[in-house]
Design a protein around this motif. Structure first.
Motif, PDB file in Angstrom:
ATOM      1  N   GLY A 153       0.809  -1.217   0.000  1.00 17.35           N
ATOM      2  CA  GLY A 153       0.000   0.000   0.000  1.00 17.35           C
ATOM      3  C   GLY A 153       0.838   1.261   0.000  1.00 17.35           C
ATOM      4  N   VAL A 154       1.835   1.316  -0.883  1.00 18.15           N
ATOM      5  CA  VAL A 154       2.689   2.495  -1.037  1.00 18.15           C
ATOM      6  C   VAL A 154       2.344   3.146  -2.362  1.00 18.15           C
ATOM      7  CG1 VAL A 154       5.057   3.320  -1.306  1.00 18.15           C
ATOM      8  CG2 VAL A 154       4.532   1.524   0.368  1.00 18.15           C
ATOM      9  N   TRP A 155       1.915   4.381  -2.333  1.00 16.94           N
ATOM     10  CA  TRP A 155       1.434   5.070  -3.523  1.00 16.94           C
ATOM     11  C   TRP A 155       2.467   4.993  -4.649  1.00 16.94           C
ATOM     12  CZ3 TRP A 155      -3.150   6.935  -4.959  1.00 16.94           C
ATOM     13  CH2 TRP A 155      -3.200   7.744  -6.107  1.00 16.94           C
TER      14      TRP A 155
ATOM     15  N   ASN B 201       0.289  -2.017  -4.398  1.00 18.22           N
ATOM     16  CA  ASN B 201      -1.135  -1.756  -4.196  1.00 18.22           C
ATOM     17  C   ASN B 201      -1.888  -3.053  -3.889  1.00 18.22           C
ATOM     18  OD1 ASN B 201      -1.439  -3.066  -6.689  1.00 18.22           O
ATOM     19  ND2 ASN B 201      -1.517  -1.141  -7.833  1.00 18.22           N
ATOM     20  N   ASP B 202      -3.210  -3.011  -4.055  1.00 20.98           N
ATOM     21  CA  ASP B 202      -4.060  -4.158  -3.722  1.00 20.98           C
ATOM     22  C   ASP B 202      -3.737  -5.397  -4.540  1.00 20.98           C
ATOM     23  OD1 ASP B 202      -6.207  -2.997  -1.809  1.00 20.98           O
ATOM     24  OD2 ASP B 202      -6.125  -1.554  -3.443  1.00 20.98           O
ATOM     25  N   ASP B 203      -3.257  -5.220  -5.766  1.00 20.06           N
ATOM     26  CA  ASP B 203      -2.990  -6.385  -6.610  1.00 20.06           C
ATOM     27  C   ASP B 203      -1.950  -7.308  -5.986  1.00 20.06           C
ATOM     28  OD1 ASP B 203      -4.790  -5.593  -8.556  1.00 20.06           O
ATOM     29  OD2 ASP B 203      -3.291  -4.454  -9.687  1.00 20.06           O
ATOM     30  N   GLY B 204      -0.920  -6.723  -5.377  1.00 25.28           N
ATOM     31  CA  GLY B 204       0.105  -7.544  -4.749  1.00 25.28           C
ATOM     32  C   GLY B 204      -0.444  -8.372  -3.601  1.00 25.28           C
TER      33      GLY B 204
ATOM     34  N   VAL C 116       4.464  -9.066   8.070  1.00 27.41           N
ATOM     35  CA  VAL C 116       4.381  -7.666   8.496  1.00 27.41           C
ATOM     36  C   VAL C 116       4.274  -6.799   7.251  1.00 27.41           C
ATOM     37  CG1 VAL C 116       5.521  -5.781   9.713  1.00 27.41           C
ATOM     38  CG2 VAL C 116       5.726  -8.126  10.582  1.00 27.41           C
ATOM     39  N   TYR C 117       3.165  -6.058   7.161  1.00 24.64           N
ATOM     40  CA  TYR C 117       2.916  -5.177   6.031  1.00 24.64           C
ATOM     41  C   TYR C 117       3.322  -3.764   6.443  1.00 24.64           C
ATOM     42  CZ  TYR C 117       0.103  -9.257   4.937  1.00 24.64           C
ATOM     43  OH  TYR C 117      -0.313 -10.557   4.719  1.00 24.64           O
ATOM     44  N   VAL C 118       4.297  -3.209   5.744  1.00 21.45           N
ATOM     45  CA  VAL C 118       4.821  -1.899   6.103  1.00 21.45           C
ATOM     46  C   VAL C 118       4.039  -0.805   5.381  1.00 21.45           C
ATOM     47  CG1 VAL C 118       6.857  -0.417   6.062  1.00 21.45           C
ATOM     48  CG2 VAL C 118       7.098  -2.866   6.528  1.00 21.45           C
ATOM     49  N   HIS C 119       3.634   0.217   6.093  1.00 22.63           N
ATOM     50  CA  HIS C 119       2.879   1.382   5.628  1.00 22.63           C
ATOM     51  C   HIS C 119       1.403   1.048   5.424  1.00 22.63           C
ATOM     52  CE1 HIS C 119       6.602   3.520   5.325  1.00 22.63           C
ATOM     53  NE2 HIS C 119       7.042   2.822   4.285  1.00 22.63           N
ATOM     54  N   ALA C 120       1.076   0.210   4.436  1.00 20.88           N
ATOM     55  CA  ALA C 120      -0.320  -0.186   4.186  1.00 20.88           C
ATOM     56  C   ALA C 120      -1.240   1.031   4.135  1.00 20.88           C
ATOM     57  CB  ALA C 120      -0.789  -1.180   5.260  1.00 20.88           C
ATOM     58  N   ALA C 121      -0.779   2.094   3.461  1.00 25.11           N
ATOM     59  CA  ALA C 121      -1.454   3.383   3.553  1.00 25.11           C
ATOM     60  C   ALA C 121      -2.418   3.679   2.414  1.00 25.11           C
ATOM     61  CB  ALA C 121      -0.406   4.499   3.635  1.00 25.11           C
ATOM     62  N   THR C 122      -2.354   2.913   1.318  1.00 24.68           N
ATOM     63  CA  THR C 122      -3.218   3.220   0.171  1.00 24.68           C
ATOM     64  C   THR C 122      -3.989   1.980  -0.278  1.00 24.68           C
ATOM     65  OG1 THR C 122      -1.338   2.843  -1.319  1.00 24.68           O
ATOM     66  CG2 THR C 122      -1.771   5.112  -0.664  1.00 24.68           C
ATOM     67  N   LEU C 123      -4.392   1.185   0.665  1.00 27.06           N
ATOM     68  CA  LEU C 123      -5.117  -0.044   0.358  1.00 27.06           C
ATOM     69  C   LEU C 123      -6.619   0.185   0.436  1.00 27.06           C
ATOM     70  CD1 LEU C 123      -2.928  -2.539   2.433  1.00 27.06           C
ATOM     71  CD2 LEU C 123      -2.815  -2.110  -0.038  1.00 27.06           C
ATOM     72  N   THR C 124      -7.367  -0.695  -0.202  1.00 32.02           N
ATOM     73  CA  THR C 124      -8.825  -0.658  -0.110  1.00 32.02           C
ATOM     74  C   THR C 124      -9.282  -1.579   1.020  1.00 32.02           C
ATOM     75  OG1 THR C 124      -9.104  -2.496  -1.650  1.00 32.02           O
ATOM     76  CG2 THR C 124      -8.994  -0.266  -2.587  1.00 32.02           C
ATOM     77  N   ASN C 125     -10.557  -1.515   1.308  1.00 27.66           N
ATOM     78  CA  ASN C 125     -11.114  -2.383   2.351  1.00 27.66           C
ATOM     79  C   ASN C 125     -10.869  -3.851   2.048  1.00 27.66           C
ATOM     80  OD1 ASN C 125     -12.070  -0.365   4.041  1.00 27.66           O
ATOM     81  ND2 ASN C 125     -14.059  -0.259   3.031  1.00 27.66           N
TER      82      ASN C 125
END
Length: 491
Positions: free
Chosen positions: A233-235, A239-242, A257-266
């Motif tokens: 989730g890094v701009w 993204n979600d595809d990964g 451990v997912y780092v940042h995860a800031a631009t993901l969808t629900n």
């Protein structure tokens, strides 16, 4: 026997071999009940916490440390720090994430020699324990060769802290380095059987390429029984595809451990929650560099476990006091803005200081599978203990809300004493048994190398970059042409 019985500068003689008793401090145990002892003691014998209570009896030969007026808490845990970049402290203060990618991934990061990785790791390791961060994940994606990897571990082993080497290489596809004989040889030589003072993760990102070439690296991790840590989730990068590919192939695990995860969808947050993974939030980084808005407000909604991290000192501070403060600010700011957009007012903060202190301690121990080892001041756990006390500071009194004091008032300069694995590594605001002069010399050599190789003009310009000359795609990964931003192949 008092803490003033010292035979060497900065610490008591034989402190590593003596019991240590912190007496009369405000104890934040961070145990399951979040027990707080207003005038408590913590006794350390050998590598472990022997007892936590009030009025404890000191065994013969004990070093007693007066914790009056201070706060005792578990050592803090940073789950994501690019330690190899610490020799360039503050260099990228005005960078965007794109400029960071250009410098490290595409251009000058390739200039780092093994000795430069050593220098950065050495300084970062010392800085961590000085700030009360007793466990640090070295998100080491600068390991271009086995020699670089050896240098990284050499530095970590030179400092009496607790570390996790997250092995990575941004110059090569994970399906290449993870399956190489050199990587297997390194794991056997340097990481097997090291115990809980040197842990091991595999660190790589998943671009979303539908052919899922990263599958080979995940299979190696599964074979070795090693958790994966990944920038998700890094701009413009992941993204979600990964995450969807990871989930469809069964590679999202409780240890991931997912780092940042800031631009993901629900959808992605649901996948993380359902598979038991956790997120390492680097709030200062996400706010400034542009990975996305710090996602704790989303993670709380989905009940995803959180730990905190500093990312890299090429931009920001290397202590978790800053992380806690920034995280509270970002989460509350988002909550207010969301309410204002609905013409409402927030009357009660949902994220409390107590929660971010937990994220900085137990959040990290849970994420790293070390929750039965460290993370709380509980009898039987390994003794990673921090005393926050500064008799010369007007900010140390009164202590009314101890969690609020840790999160909003305390600073790295208030770290009085640090014990890691039963060993006193900082005392009376001075590091114990640490050769800081050596770290300075190593870092100076790295800077000299980079400046001489790049040239003075390029070095200076790097701190204040214009539009970079290198062609910048959404995809910063040199080993693939897949562009996660536009989901198409670049030709």
């Amino acid at each position: 026997m008092s803490a003033t019985d010292s035979g060497v500068p900065g610490g008591p003689t034989g402190a590593a071999d003596r019991p240590v008793l912190f007496r009369n401090g405000l104890v934040l145990t961070m145990d399951d009940a979040h027990t707080v002892l207003p005038a408590g003691d913590v006794l350390v014998v050998g590598e472990r916490i022997a007892e936590v209570g009030v009025g404890l009896t000191a065994p013969p030969g004990t070093l007693e440390i007066d914790a009056t007026g201070g706060i005792l808490m578990p050592g803090m845990i940073d789950t994501h720090r690019h330690m190899w970049q610490t020799a360039m402290r503050g260099y990228g203060a005005d960078w965007t994430l794109t400029q960071y990618f250009v410098w490290y991934y595409l251009e000058s990061g390739k200039l780092f020699r093994p000795e430069d990785v050593y220098a950065g790791n050495l300084l970062a390791a010392i800085e961590a324990i000085d700030a009360g961060v007793t466990t640090t994940v070295d998100w080491s994606h600068g390991l271009q060769t086995p020699q670089h990897a050896d240098a990284a571990v050499d530095a970590l082993e030179a400092v009496p802290g607790r570390f996790v080497l997250a092995y990575g290489n941004i110059q090569q596809g994970p399906w290449e380095w993870a399956t190489s004989p050199d990587f297997r040889d390194f794991v056997e030589r340097r990481l097997r059987g090291r115990g809980d003072l040197l842990g091991f993760q595999m660190a790589f990102d998943v671009t979303g390429d539908p052919t899922f070439p990263e599958k080979a690296a995940f299979e190696v991790a599964r074979e070795l029984g090693v958790p994966v840590t990944t920038h998700a989730g890094v701009w413009g990068a992941t993204n979600d595809d990964g995450l969807r590919l990871m989930h469809e192939h069964g590679f999202m695990t409780p240890g991931t451990v997912y780092v940042h995860a800031a631009t993901l969808t629900n959808d992605s947050y649901h996948r993380i929650a359902a598979t038991g993974g956790s997120v390492s939030v680097s709030t200062e980084s996400e706010q400034s560099a542009g990975q996305g808005y710090p996602p704790t407000w989303q993670l709380r909604h989905h009940q995803i476990p959180v730990s905190l991290s500093m990312d890299t000192s090429v931009w920001w501070s290397g202590d978790l006091f800053s992380a806690m403060r920034a995280t509270l600010g970002a989460d509350r700011s988002r909550e207010h803005l969301e309410a204002h957009s609905r013409q409402e007012t927030v009357t009660h903060c949902h994220l409390r200081a107590e929660q971010v202190v937990e994220w900085a301690t137990r959040g990290g121990s849970r994420a790293l599978g070390l929750d039965n080892v460290v993370g709380s001041l509980t009898a039987g756990r390994k003794a990673d203990v921090v005393l926050i006390k500064n008799d010369r500071s007007p900010v140390m009194f009164p202590i009314l809300n101890p969690y609020g004091h840790v999160a909003f008032q305390a600073q790295r300069g208030d770290v009085h004493s640090v014990v890691i694995n039963g060993r006193l590594v900082k005392h009376e605001h001075q590091l114990v048994g640490i050769d800081l002069a050596k770290a300075r010399r190593e870092v100076e050599r790295t800077i000299e190398h980079l400046v001489s190789t790049m040239g003075e003009e390029a070095w200076t310009k790097g701190m204040n970059p214009d539009v970079p000359e290198t062609t910048v795609l959404d995809n910063p990964y040199t080993y693939t042409e897949w562009d996660a931003g536009s989901a198409q192949w670049k030709h």
